[in-house]
Design a protein around this motif. Structure first.
Motif, PDB file in Angstrom:
ATOM      1  N   LEU A  15      65.183 -12.142 -18.946  1.00 35.41           N
ATOM      2  CA  LEU A  15      63.829 -11.611 -18.823  1.00 35.41           C
ATOM      3  C   LEU A  15      63.739 -10.539 -17.742  1.00 35.41           C
ATOM      4  N   VAL A  16      64.525 -10.703 -16.680  1.00 31.39           N
ATOM      5  CA  VAL A  16      64.569  -9.666 -15.646  1.00 31.39           C
ATOM      6  C   VAL A  16      65.172  -8.392 -16.219  1.00 31.39           C
ATOM      7  N   LEU A  17      66.267  -8.542 -16.966  1.00 34.62           N
ATOM      8  CA  LEU A  17      66.875  -7.373 -17.602  1.00 34.62           C
ATOM      9  C   LEU A  17      65.938  -6.771 -18.648  1.00 34.62           C
ATOM     10  N   ASP A  18      65.193  -7.631 -19.342  1.00 35.45           N
ATOM     11  CA  ASP A  18      64.222  -7.154 -20.324  1.00 35.45           C
ATOM     12  C   ASP A  18      63.149  -6.309 -19.641  1.00 35.45           C
ATOM     13  N   ALA A  19      62.721  -6.746 -18.452  1.00 43.43           N
ATOM     14  CA  ALA A  19      61.733  -5.971 -17.703  1.00 43.43           C
ATOM     15  C   ALA A  19      62.295  -4.610 -17.306  1.00 43.43           C
TER      16      ALA A  19
ATOM     17  N   VAL B 176      60.736   2.024 -12.343  1.00 43.75           N
ATOM     18  CA  VAL B 176      60.646   1.010 -11.288  1.00 43.75           C
ATOM     19  C   VAL B 176      59.223   0.473 -11.180  1.00 43.75           C
ATOM     20  N   LEU B 177      58.235   1.344 -11.358  1.00 41.76           N
ATOM     21  CA  LEU B 177      56.841   0.894 -11.325  1.00 41.76           C
ATOM     22  C   LEU B 177      56.582  -0.127 -12.429  1.00 41.76           C
ATOM     23  N   ALA B 178      56.976   0.201 -13.653  1.00 41.25           N
ATOM     24  CA  ALA B 178      56.769  -0.720 -14.773  1.00 41.25           C
ATOM     25  C   ALA B 178      57.556  -2.013 -14.562  1.00 41.25           C
ATOM     26  N   PHE B 179      58.783  -1.877 -14.099  1.00 44.37           N
ATOM     27  CA  PHE B 179      59.622  -3.046 -13.838  1.00 44.37           C
ATOM     28  C   PHE B 179      58.986  -3.953 -12.784  1.00 44.37           C
ATOM     29  N   GLY B 180      58.529  -3.350 -11.686  1.00 47.33           N
ATOM     30  CA  GLY B 180      57.928  -4.136 -10.609  1.00 47.33           C
ATOM     31  C   GLY B 180      56.673  -4.875 -11.052  1.00 47.33           C
ATOM     32  N   LEU B 181      55.841  -4.196 -11.838  1.00 40.43           N
ATOM     33  CA  LEU B 181      54.621  -4.842 -12.330  1.00 40.43           C
ATOM     34  C   LEU B 181      54.949  -5.995 -13.273  1.00 40.43           C
ATOM     35  N   ARG B 182      55.938  -5.801 -14.126  1.00 33.93           N
ATOM     36  CA  ARG B 182      56.330  -6.862 -15.064  1.00 33.93           C
ATOM     37  C   ARG B 182      56.890  -8.070 -14.319  1.00 33.93           C
TER      38      ARG B 182
ATOM     39  N   LEU C 277      49.092  -7.672 -29.180  1.00 27.37           N
ATOM     40  CA  LEU C 277      47.714  -8.000 -29.518  1.00 27.37           C
ATOM     41  C   LEU C 277      47.125  -9.091 -28.632  1.00 27.37           C
ATOM     42  N   TYR C 278      47.963  -9.734 -27.854  1.00 30.32           N
ATOM     43  CA  TYR C 278      47.440 -10.714 -26.892  1.00 30.32           C
ATOM     44  C   TYR C 278      48.312 -10.637 -25.644  1.00 30.32           C
ATOM     45  N   ASP C 279      48.108  -9.577 -24.892  1.00 33.11           N
ATOM     46  CA  ASP C 279      48.965  -9.275 -23.744  1.00 33.11           C
ATOM     47  C   ASP C 279      48.694 -10.265 -22.618  1.00 33.11           C
ATOM     48  N   ARG C 280      48.963 -11.549 -22.888  1.00 36.58           N
ATOM     49  CA  ARG C 280      48.639 -12.599 -21.939  1.00 36.58           C
ATOM     50  C   ARG C 280      49.692 -12.725 -20.844  1.00 36.58           C
ATOM     51  N   GLN C 281      50.798 -12.014 -20.968  1.00 39.60           N
ATOM     52  CA  GLN C 281      51.815 -12.050 -19.936  1.00 39.60           C
ATOM     53  C   GLN C 281      52.061 -10.664 -19.346  1.00 39.60           C
ATOM     54  N   LEU C 282      51.092  -9.797 -19.509  1.00 43.96           N
ATOM     55  CA  LEU C 282      51.170  -8.437 -18.970  1.00 43.96           C
ATOM     56  C   LEU C 282      52.508  -7.778 -19.307  1.00 43.96           C
ATOM     57  N   TYR C 283      52.716  -7.568 -20.599  1.00 44.61           N
ATOM     58  CA  TYR C 283      53.921  -6.872 -21.068  1.00 44.61           C
ATOM     59  C   TYR C 283      53.603  -5.417 -21.385  1.00 44.61           C
ATOM     60  N   ALA C 284      52.557  -5.205 -22.178  1.00 45.09           N
ATOM     61  CA  ALA C 284      52.185  -3.842 -22.524  1.00 45.09           C
ATOM     62  C   ALA C 284      51.556  -3.112 -21.340  1.00 45.09           C
ATOM     63  N   VAL C 285      50.845  -3.842 -20.493  1.00 51.51           N
ATOM     64  CA  VAL C 285      50.164  -3.196 -19.358  1.00 51.51           C
ATOM     65  C   VAL C 285      51.159  -2.533 -18.398  1.00 51.51           C
ATOM     66  N   PRO C 286      52.236  -3.220 -17.972  1.00 54.09           N
ATOM     67  CA  PRO C 286      53.222  -2.521 -17.134  1.00 54.09           C
ATOM     68  C   PRO C 286      53.828  -1.308 -17.818  1.00 54.09           C
ATOM     69  N   ALA C 287      54.064  -1.417 -19.143  1.00 54.66           N
ATOM     70  CA  ALA C 287      54.606  -0.267 -19.874  1.00 54.66           C
ATOM     71  C   ALA C 287      53.622   0.898 -19.853  1.00 54.66           C
ATOM     72  N   LEU C 288      52.341   0.586 -19.990  1.00 55.75           N
ATOM     73  CA  LEU C 288      51.326   1.636 -19.961  1.00 55.75           C
ATOM     74  C   LEU C 288      51.254   2.294 -18.588  1.00 55.75           C
ATOM     75  N   MET C 289      51.334   1.492 -17.546  1.00 61.02           N
ATOM     76  CA  MET C 289      51.288   2.049 -16.189  1.00 61.02           C
ATOM     77  C   MET C 289      52.509   2.923 -15.915  1.00 61.02           C
ATOM     78  N   GLY C 290      53.675   2.454 -16.348  1.00 56.87           N
ATOM     79  CA  GLY C 290      54.884   3.260 -16.163  1.00 56.87           C
ATOM     80  C   GLY C 290      54.835   4.549 -16.958  1.00 56.87           C
ATOM     81  N   SER C 291      54.322   4.462 -18.182  1.00 50.05           N
ATOM     82  CA  SER C 291      54.203   5.663 -19.014  1.00 50.05           C
ATOM     83  C   SER C 291      53.221   6.658 -18.409  1.00 50.05           C
TER      84      SER C 291
END
Length: 202
Positions: free
Chosen positions: A88-92, A178-184, A142-156
């Motif tokens: 999961l860390v590598l996935d982030a 690094v920003l997206a990774f850190g948020l995730r 569709l249910y970003d309950r673990q903040l997956y898309a949000v870090p990607a959006l911030m990094g983008s």
């Protein structure tokens, strides 16, 4: 170097796709399909929107790496599942890399910062969304309950902002990733969740 990073991210995403196949009791072909679509789906969608030949069809490694991940999961999935926290860390890290690279590529092809950011998110989460649809799951997007898309959006968004000010190359890509990774990572460790509609149950 950039291709090696791409392949590393593809490998990690492919592991998650193959593991989904195990959980759904699919055979090795189904596992391979989920691994390939998880690893390559976001990039394929991005490149098709940009009307360029997908990177997955320019290098054999993009196809073989997900197959290698499938073989590993097929024979050793209990061991792979046990090291999921590390995966999961590598996935982030892959999420951060793909959203930044996807946004930078979209900016190079003349998209506005807003549209480039959206395409960067697509690059990062599109494969997982296609995986979930094929596996009969509600897509995480569709249910970003673990903040997956949000870090990607911030990094983008960060990558698009830097590119708008003329900051390109690996330093800008690294900063956005690094920003997206850190948020995730923070979301996973602090159990951050996206809010539900007012009055909706958990």
């Amino acid at each position: 170097m950039s291709e090696l990073l791409d392949l590393a991210g593809i490998f990690v995403f492919a592991l998650s796709g193959a593991l989904m196949g195990v959980r759904k009791r699919l055979d090795v072909v189904g596992m391979a399909v989920l691994a390939e679509i998880t690893a390559l789906g976001g990039g394929l969608v991005r490149d098709l929107i940009l009307n360029v030949r997908p990177a997955a069809f320019q290098s054999l490694g993009y196809v073989l790496v997900p197959l290698a991940a499938t073989v590993i999961v097929f024979f050793w999935h209990p061991h792979v599942a046990r090291v999921m926290p590390a995966i999961l860390v590598l996935d982030a890290a892959g999420l951060g890399l793909f959203c930044a690279v996807g946004t930078a590529k979209a900016m190079e092809y003349g998209l506005s910062p807003l549209h480039a950011s959206l395409l960067g998110v697509t690059s990062a989460v599109g494969g997982g969304m296609l995986r979930d649809v094929l596996a009969g799951e509600i897509p995480t997007l569709l249910y970003d309950r673990q903040l997956y898309a949000v870090p990607a959006l911030m990094g983008s968004a960060a990558m698009a902002g830097l590119a708008s000010y003329g900051l390109h190359g690996w330093p800008a890509t690294l900063a956005a990733a690094v920003l997206a990774f850190g948020l995730r990572i923070a979301a996973m460790r602090r159990n951050w969740r996206a809010p539900l509609a007012r009055g909706a149950g958990e």
